[in-house]
Design an enzyme around this catalytic site. Structure first.
Site, mmCIF file in Angstrom:
data_model
loop_
_atom_site.group_PDB
_atom_site.id
_atom_site.type_symbol
_atom_site.label_atom_id
_atom_site.label_comp_id
_atom_site.label_asym_id
_atom_site.label_seq_id
_atom_site.Cartn_x
_atom_site.Cartn_y
_atom_site.Cartn_z
ATOM 1 N N ARG A 35 0.830 -1.216 0.000
ATOM 2 C CA ARG A 35 0.000 0.000 0.000
ATOM 3 C C ARG A 35 0.863 1.264 0.000
ATOM 4 N NH1 ARG A 35 -5.370 -1.291 3.704
ATOM 5 N NH2 ARG A 35 -6.426 -2.434 2.049
ATOM 6 N N LYS A 200 -18.043 -17.073 2.594
ATOM 7 C CA LYS A 200 -19.479 -16.899 2.861
ATOM 8 C C LYS A 200 -20.265 -16.291 1.713
ATOM 9 C CE LYS A 200 -18.923 -16.300 7.854
ATOM 10 N NZ LYS A 200 -19.098 -15.358 8.961
ATOM 11 N N GLY A 356 -8.882 -8.733 -0.415
ATOM 12 C CA GLY A 356 -7.673 -9.128 0.336
ATOM 13 C C GLY A 356 -7.077 -10.473 -0.008
ATOM 14 N N GLY A 379 -12.398 -3.793 0.873
ATOM 15 C CA GLY A 379 -13.783 -3.412 1.148
ATOM 16 C C GLY A 379 -14.311 -2.384 0.166
#
Length: 398
Positions: A35, A200, A356, A379
């Site tokens: 990053r 999920k 991620g 996100g």
């Protein structure tokens, strides 16, 4: 040319929102500097023009104000190295006297890093007065933190209003992120293959719903595939399953059918007798896994099946791994997808990897330079592909 590239920063104090939320070990050493590296071209362009750079970022999730663990001072030395040895000044606050004095004294070509924004609760609350205090530090506002673009925080969404339209802009990283995401969502060439993995279904419902309007094929792997398998009447043994999402999975399968989108589930799986690196393993059809066993990766047939689909693609979005790739026994499927995406890219497809775990996977397997774009925002990217308006982007565009 972009607004940022056209802008001359000569004599300007550029207040840059960066995403330096990097992992540190117990000795406060950076374990992954991706990053930080990603925003270096933005900083260098500003300094090269004869401007100065005031950098603000958060680090971690501090709960009770300032703490050694979350101090950005641990990044100063490495940042200086990434900038080719340019000294980096540090202010022990982001809005205190020291921050104002050091920012005011900053000369062209100099860099100042402010202390962690989240040491103030006002940052995450999107507090107007806090944003205004930050704004006084610079003459131009540059948002280069795509990883926080989905947060309506003071330094990402509120601060922009204190700068005129010609003095607020995206940095080079943010521009690249937005343009790559736009290419996927609004300029995608068909066939458009979306590869969605992870544990999920509940985490990915909105992104799948939104992709049904755009993709030609959706490949589903990872733990979430077994909820879909069960929805189709399969036996999944002890595999991960969200029983409260079976109806949702059925609805998504039906919606895909109606819209002519092919949803592909793995034909076979690598199964294990326990969730462990030393588990006993076998191969089984994904819809007929024996009791006491669980699917932890896609199998060899599924790898072949998915590779064939990916090779036909002109546009590829990959979000989420195919299995528990952190364990060597269960990384083959994710690696096979990485290879297929790299091969399709080489043949001319546009490929974006984001989220991620999929980013970690392409880096781990050495494919980061073999795809079109690797997103820095987990996100934020997910919310963008869910069709949400990201506050950090809206603030610059308004």
């Amino acid at each position: 040319m972009s607004k940022f590239s056209n802008f001359n920063f000569n004599g300007q104090k550029a207040l840059i929102r960066v995403d330096f939320n990097v992992p540190l070990n117990a000795a406060y050493q950076i374990t992954d500097d991706n990053r930080m590296r990603a925003t270096i071209p933005t900083i260098k362009k500003i300094l090269g023009d004869g401007g100065s750079a005031i950098l603000m970022s958060h680090l971690g999730r501090p709960k009770d104000g300032p703490s050694e663990k979350y101090s950005l001072k641990h990044l100063v030395q490495h940042l200086s190295e990434l900038l080719g040895g340019i000294p980096v000044q540090f202010a022990d606050d982001c809005i205190g006297t020291e921050a104002y004095n050091k920012a005011a004294a900053l000369k062209p070509g100099e860099v100042l890093l402010l202390e962690n924004l989240r040491f103030y609760k006002q940052e995450e609350l999107g507090d107007q007065s806090f944003a205004e205090k930050l704004a006084h530090l610079g003459s131009v506002y540059v948002n280069d933190a795509f990883g926080t673009a989905h947060r309506a925080h003071a330094s990402t969404a509120v601060i922009a209003q204190f700068f005129p339209a010609n003095k607020k802009m995206f940095g080079l990283l943010m521009e690249a992120e937005v343009s790559s995401a736009e290419k996927i969502m609004h300029q995608s060439e068909k066939p458009f293959v979306a590869i969605i993995g992870g544990a999920k279904v509940s985490d990915k419902i909105l992104i799948i719903e939104n992709l049904l309007k755009r993709a030609t094929d959706i490949i589903i792997g990872g733990g979430m595939a077994y909820t879909f398998m069960k929805a189709k009447g399969g036996s999944i043994g002890n595999s991960l399953c969200e029983d409260d999402r079976i109806t949702t999975a059925k609805e998504l399968l039906l919606a895909a059918e109606k819209q002519g989108v092919c949803i592909h589930l793995p034909g076979d799986s690598i199964i294990a007798n326990k969730f462990a690196a030393d588990a006993e393993t076998s191969t089984s059809p994904s819809n007929n896994i024996p009791d006491g066993w669980m699917g932890l990766d896609i199998g060899p047939e599924a790898c072949e099946q998915f590779t064939h689909i990916i090779h036909s693609a002109k546009t590829i979005l990959w979000n989420g791994p195919m299995g528990v790739f952190e364990m060597p026994k269960f990384q083959h499927g994710t690696k096979a997808i990485a290879v297929a995406v790299a091969e399709a890219t080489q043949k001319g497809a546009f490929s974006l990897v984001g989220g991620g775990d999929s980013v970690a996977a392409v880096n781990q397997f050495g494919f980061a330079n073999k795809v079109s774009y690797v997103s820095t925002g987990g996100g934020a990217m997910l919310e963008y592909f869910e069709g949400k308006v990201l506050p950090g982007i809206a603030a610059i565009n308004s």
